[in-house]
Design a protein around this motif. Sequence first.
Motif, PDB file in Angstrom:
ATOM      1  N   TYR A 122       0.902   0.521  -7.176  1.00 24.81           N
ATOM      2  CA  TYR A 122       1.201  -0.587  -8.076  1.00 24.81           C
ATOM      3  C   TYR A 122       2.397  -0.257  -8.960  1.00 24.81           C
ATOM      4  CZ  TYR A 122      -3.343  -2.386  -6.767  1.00 24.81           C
ATOM      5  OH  TYR A 122      -4.403  -2.862  -6.044  1.00 24.81           O
ATOM      6  N   ASN A 123       3.165  -1.271  -9.278  1.00 23.45           N
ATOM      7  CA  ASN A 123       4.259  -1.141 -10.219  1.00 23.45           C
ATOM      8  C   ASN A 123       3.756  -1.649 -11.569  1.00 23.45           C
ATOM      9  OD1 ASN A 123       6.906  -0.563 -10.996  1.00 23.45           O
ATOM     10  ND2 ASN A 123       7.472  -2.711 -10.796  1.00 23.45           N
ATOM     11  N   GLU A 182       2.086  -5.140 -10.397  1.00 25.31           N
ATOM     12  CA  GLU A 182       2.476  -5.743  -9.128  1.00 25.31           C
ATOM     13  C   GLU A 182       2.162  -4.796  -7.978  1.00 25.31           C
ATOM     14  OE1 GLU A 182       6.727  -6.723  -7.150  1.00 25.31           O
ATOM     15  OE2 GLU A 182       6.385  -7.518  -9.157  1.00 25.31           O
ATOM     16  N   LYS A 183       1.531  -5.325  -6.932  1.00 24.75           N
ATOM     17  CA  LYS A 183       1.186  -4.527  -5.752  1.00 24.75           C
ATOM     18  C   LYS A 183       2.458  -3.983  -5.119  1.00 24.75           C
ATOM     19  CE  LYS A 183      -2.015  -3.625  -2.452  1.00 24.75           C
ATOM     20  NZ  LYS A 183      -2.448  -2.268  -2.524  1.00 24.75           N
ATOM     21  N   HIS A 184       2.416  -2.732  -4.738  1.00 22.37           N
ATOM     22  CA  HIS A 184       3.545  -2.038  -4.132  1.00 22.37           C
ATOM     23  C   HIS A 184       3.032  -1.340  -2.881  1.00 22.37           C
ATOM     24  CE1 HIS A 184       6.743   1.035  -3.853  1.00 22.37           C
ATOM     25  NE2 HIS A 184       7.478   0.186  -4.539  1.00 22.37           N
ATOM     26  N   SER A 185       3.895  -0.996  -1.965  1.00 19.21           N
ATOM     27  CA  SER A 185       3.458  -0.353  -0.720  1.00 19.21           C
ATOM     28  C   SER A 185       2.727   0.971  -0.960  1.00 19.21           C
ATOM     29  CB  SER A 185       4.641  -0.129   0.212  1.00 19.21           C
ATOM     30  OG  SER A 185       5.598   0.719  -0.395  1.00 19.21           O
ATOM     31  N   GLN A 186       3.068   1.686  -2.031  1.00 20.46           N
ATOM     32  CA  GLN A 186       2.439   2.979  -2.334  1.00 20.46           C
ATOM     33  C   GLN A 186       1.366   2.881  -3.413  1.00 20.46           C
ATOM     34  OE1 GLN A 186       5.818   5.286  -3.498  1.00 20.46           O
ATOM     35  NE2 GLN A 186       6.296   5.887  -1.405  1.00 20.46           N
ATOM     36  N   LEU A 192       5.506   3.634 -11.489  1.00 19.53           N
ATOM     37  CA  LEU A 192       4.815   3.430 -10.228  1.00 19.53           C
ATOM     38  C   LEU A 192       3.483   4.176 -10.282  1.00 19.53           C
ATOM     39  CD1 LEU A 192       4.861   2.300  -7.349  1.00 19.53           C
ATOM     40  CD2 LEU A 192       5.950   4.423  -6.632  1.00 19.53           C
TER      41      LEU A 192
END
Length: 75
Positions: A14-15, A8-12, A71
């Motif tokens: 991917y998760n 899943e796309k994350h601000s920093q 992360l």
Amino acid sequence: LVKKVSLEKHSQGYNFDVNGCAFAYHVHDILEPRDVTCPWAIIAMSIAQKTSNRKVEVSLSEFSTDGSNTLIVLP
């Protein structure tokens, strides 16, 4: 070897979430790993680094009884 993997796309970055890992019961419950990175996440980090042509920061995983969550940081 795993039942489900999600990215899943994350601000920093991917998760990276692993569920239903065949090794989790034996390793996570018995050894209770801390301050380490899941081997599946290391593979995912290697792929992310190669495909993005960016250096990936290695981060620690959070372990559950049947998987892990990591992360993947792309600075």
